[in-house]
Design a protein around this motif. Structure first.
Motif, PDB file in Angstrom:
ATOM      1  N   ARG A 115       0.947  -1.317  -0.244  1.00  0.00           N
ATOM      2  CA  ARG A 115      -0.036   0.049  -0.060  1.00  0.00           C
ATOM      3  C   ARG A 115       0.789   1.291   0.144  1.00  0.00           C
ATOM      4  O   ARG A 115       0.592   2.249  -0.675  1.00  0.00           O
ATOM      5  CB  ARG A 115      -0.946  -0.200   1.254  1.00  0.00           C
ATOM      6  CG  ARG A 115      -1.979  -1.307   1.077  1.00  0.00           C
ATOM      7  CD  ARG A 115      -2.928  -1.205   2.410  1.00  0.00           C
ATOM      8  NE  ARG A 115      -3.688   0.008   2.361  1.00  0.00           N
ATOM      9  CZ  ARG A 115      -4.442   0.460   3.639  1.00  0.00           C
ATOM     10  NH1 ARG A 115      -4.253  -0.494   4.765  1.00  0.00           N
ATOM     11  NH2 ARG A 115      -5.153   1.411   3.461  1.00  0.00           N
TER      12      ARG A 115
ATOM     13  N   LEU B 116       1.123   3.870  -2.909  1.00  0.00           N
ATOM     14  CA  LEU B 116       0.958   5.460  -2.626  1.00  0.00           C
ATOM     15  C   LEU B 116       2.164   6.236  -2.911  1.00  0.00           C
ATOM     16  O   LEU B 116       1.741   7.282  -3.507  1.00  0.00           O
ATOM     17  CB  LEU B 116       0.837   5.262  -1.162  1.00  0.00           C
ATOM     18  CG  LEU B 116       0.118   6.518  -0.550  1.00  0.00           C
ATOM     19  CD1 LEU B 116      -1.186   6.781  -0.993  1.00  0.00           C
ATOM     20  CD2 LEU B 116       0.173   6.385   1.043  1.00  0.00           C
TER      21      LEU B 116
ATOM     22  N   GLY C 262       1.784   9.203  -5.705  1.00  0.00           N
ATOM     23  CA  GLY C 262       2.317  10.520  -5.254  1.00  0.00           C
ATOM     24  C   GLY C 262       3.422  11.201  -6.205  1.00  0.00           C
ATOM     25  O   GLY C 262       3.252  12.370  -6.594  1.00  0.00           O
TER      26      GLY C 262
ATOM     27  N   PHE D 248       0.218  13.037   0.512  1.00  0.00           N
ATOM     28  CA  PHE D 248       1.046  11.708   0.670  1.00  0.00           C
ATOM     29  C   PHE D 248       1.332  11.309   1.983  1.00  0.00           C
ATOM     30  O   PHE D 248       1.208  10.242   2.577  1.00  0.00           O
ATOM     31  CB  PHE D 248       2.229  11.881  -0.281  1.00  0.00           C
ATOM     32  CG  PHE D 248       3.194  10.544  -0.087  1.00  0.00           C
ATOM     33  CD1 PHE D 248       2.960   9.501  -0.639  1.00  0.00           C
ATOM     34  CD2 PHE D 248       4.349  11.047   0.805  1.00  0.00           C
ATOM     35  CE1 PHE D 248       4.032   8.385  -0.547  1.00  0.00           C
ATOM     36  CE2 PHE D 248       5.261   9.887   1.171  1.00  0.00           C
ATOM     37  CZ  PHE D 248       4.818   8.540   0.415  1.00  0.00           C
TER      38      PHE D 248
ATOM     39  N   ARG E 275      -1.428  10.291   4.356  1.00  0.00           N
ATOM     40  CA  ARG E 275      -1.900   8.737   3.800  1.00  0.00           C
ATOM     41  C   ARG E 275      -0.694   7.721   4.127  1.00  0.00           C
ATOM     42  O   ARG E 275      -1.008   6.590   4.629  1.00  0.00           O
ATOM     43  CB  ARG E 275      -2.210   8.772   2.330  1.00  0.00           C
ATOM     44  CG  ARG E 275      -3.335   9.485   2.030  1.00  0.00           C
ATOM     45  CD  ARG E 275      -3.709   9.583   0.808  1.00  0.00           C
ATOM     46  NE  ARG E 275      -4.545  10.695   0.330  1.00  0.00           N
ATOM     47  CZ  ARG E 275      -4.994  10.834  -1.078  1.00  0.00           C
ATOM     48  NH1 ARG E 275      -4.609  10.043  -2.091  1.00  0.00           N
ATOM     49  NH2 ARG E 275      -5.376  11.955  -1.303  1.00  0.00           N
ATOM     50  N   ALA E 276       0.503   7.988   4.224  1.00  0.00           N
ATOM     51  CA  ALA E 276       1.312   7.192   4.214  1.00  0.00           C
ATOM     52  C   ALA E 276       1.762   6.917   5.692  1.00  0.00           C
ATOM     53  O   ALA E 276       1.842   5.453   6.025  1.00  0.00           O
ATOM     54  CB  ALA E 276       2.946   7.928   3.921  1.00  0.00           C
TER      55      ALA E 276
END
Lengths: 199, 244
Positions: free
Chosen positions: B114, B118, B122, B140, B143-144
């Motif tokens: 994931r 991402l 990004g 980013f 979410r990271a």
């Protein structure tokens, strides 16, 4: 582990870049077997290089006086400056015998992940050199890799308001290679920089 | 697995010997891998610009006896690094993304699909220039952290679950806090900044782009503080980040 000074020598040599423990041991035993006069000359050169060599006050190239050989040469063109990352790049450009201007050594390239930003390089000094208006052209000869490209684009942006001619070294296909092995970025650059062939 | 194939993003490179480099890669199936690219610094190298930072490549690697693999082939999938190198601001944002990815994959050869997807997404968005680079970076980072188990709670109070938004963020507690639960040291935040963080986390670009510069600065500061808290050590690229 060797005794005393032999181990000290191996440890000191092992701190040099690219020298591992085995290489350090091999060089140490080469020094032990070498002629004493040769070793004395090597030791003297090592001390001299630290004591006598400094950085040029104007361009930050290595020099044996306040000014380097190129900055103190009145025959060099003072209107063109070639910007490079390291002193070894000055030698590389000088070997071409194509450039008669002067240099500015940045002392590295911008690399944010490595913790190197514009303030860690001699960029402020470069801008100060350009302020008097005597320089008309700047050649950006940083390495053709990501760090070099970023440094060149940053410099181009900083210098744009000064109205100088700013150029970047051409990049493209190396001589002696096959087209099919060229990577897409290099081949793309070669297309961008293609030139007319005169008959 | 002496020879294997994978796709990955180059996170960083460092010189090795006369003409080689150690390349740190974030791969789709094998997580973070370090490999030697032999002869890459020579101008005649067959790798060319393919293994520069932020390049997305299809790789063939050889797993030797040491912890370092060897890159035997590389084909470019997307030249994000080359595109971003021409824009200092976007390059510094990419550098923060790459360093964060490296730090969030603490174990080598531990797949993190994931996070990998991402990062690729990004970099693609950053290179396309379709959204402001600061917003892409903050989206980013939020979410990271979320896919790595450090998600920031932005909808309800992290302590009592009181529905938000609330005008306080506690970095240590992990998100917004209501006035009753607000611990010492929690930062005051405007509701607009908290709303922007939620938009970035949930991918509401229309809402995020409608914000003003002051709100973006405020939310960027909160993201940076939250990131550094969870990574424990500061990011080296973050002080060099240039926000438009």
């Amino acid at each position: 582990m060797y005794e005393g000074v032999v181990q000290d020598l191996i440890d000191e040599l092992g701190m040099l870049p690219g020298i591992g423990p085995k290489s350090a041991q091999r060089i140490a035993f080469h020094i032990l077997a070498a002629d004493p006069a040769d070793v004395r000359r090597l030791a003297k050169t090592l001390i001299e290089v630290k004591e006598k060599v400094q950085f040029c006050r104007i361009c930050f190239n290595v020099a044996q006086a306040e000014l380097c050989r190129i900055c103190s040469d009145p025959r060099r063109d003072t209107t063109v400056i070639c910007v490079v990352e390291e002193s070894k790049d000055v030698v590389a450009v000088e070997r071409t015998r194509e450039f008669r201007g002067r240099y500015h050594v940045l002392g590295g390239a911008i690399n944010p992940i490595g913790g190197v930003g514009p303030d860690d390089l001699h960029i402020r000094e470069l801008i100060a050199r350009l302020a008097d208006g005597s320089v008309t052209e700047l050649i950006l000869a940083t390495d053709p890799n990501t760090e070099g490209e970023v440094t060149a684009s940053y410099l181009a942006r900083q210098i744009a308001p000064m109205g100088l001619t700013v150029s970047r070294l051409a990049s493209g296909l190396p001589m002696g290679g096959d087209l099919e092995w060229a990577d897409e970025v290099t081949l793309g650059r070669a297309f961008e920089g293609r030139r007319t062939v005169s008959p | 697995m002496p020879v294997y194939r994978d796709e990955g993003v180059v996170l960083r490179t460092m010189p090795l010997g006369e003409a080689d480099r150690i390349v740190t890669l974030f791969t789709r199936r094998n997580g973070r891998v370090r490999a030697v690219a032999k002869g890459i610094r020579r101008t005649s190298s067959r790798f060319g610009a393919r293994l520069e930072p932020a390049m997305y490549v299809d790789l063939q690697l050889h797993q030797g006896r040491s912890s370092l693999d060897t890159v035997t082939q590389a084909v470019l999938l997307a030249p994000y690094g080359a595109v971003l190198a021409g824009d200092y601001g976007r390059h510094t944002a990419a550098a923060v993304m790459l360093e964060t990815s490296e730090r969030l994959t603490s174990e080598e050869r531990e797949p993190a699909l994931r996070l990998f997807l991402l990062l690729v997404g990004g970099l693609r968005t950053l290179a396309s220039g379709e959204h402001p680079s600061g917003l892409v970076l903050d989206a980013f980072l939020l979410r990271a952290l979320a896919v790595s188990g450090y998600g920031m709670a932005l909808d309800d109070c992290v302590h009592c679950g009181e529905p938000g938004p609330h005008p306080s963020v506690s970095v240590a507690a992990g998100g917004i806090v209501c006035p009753r639960c607000r611990p010492r040291g929690a930062a005051s935040a405007s509701l607009a900044a908290v709303g922007l963080l939620a938009d970035l986390l949930h991918g509401d670009w229309a809402g995020a782009e409608a914000t003003d510069a002051r709100t973006r600065r405020e939310s960027a500061g909160l993201v940076a503080a939250y990131l550094q808290w969870h990574l424990e050590r500061g990011l080296r690229a973050l002080p060099h980040l240039e926000r438009a």
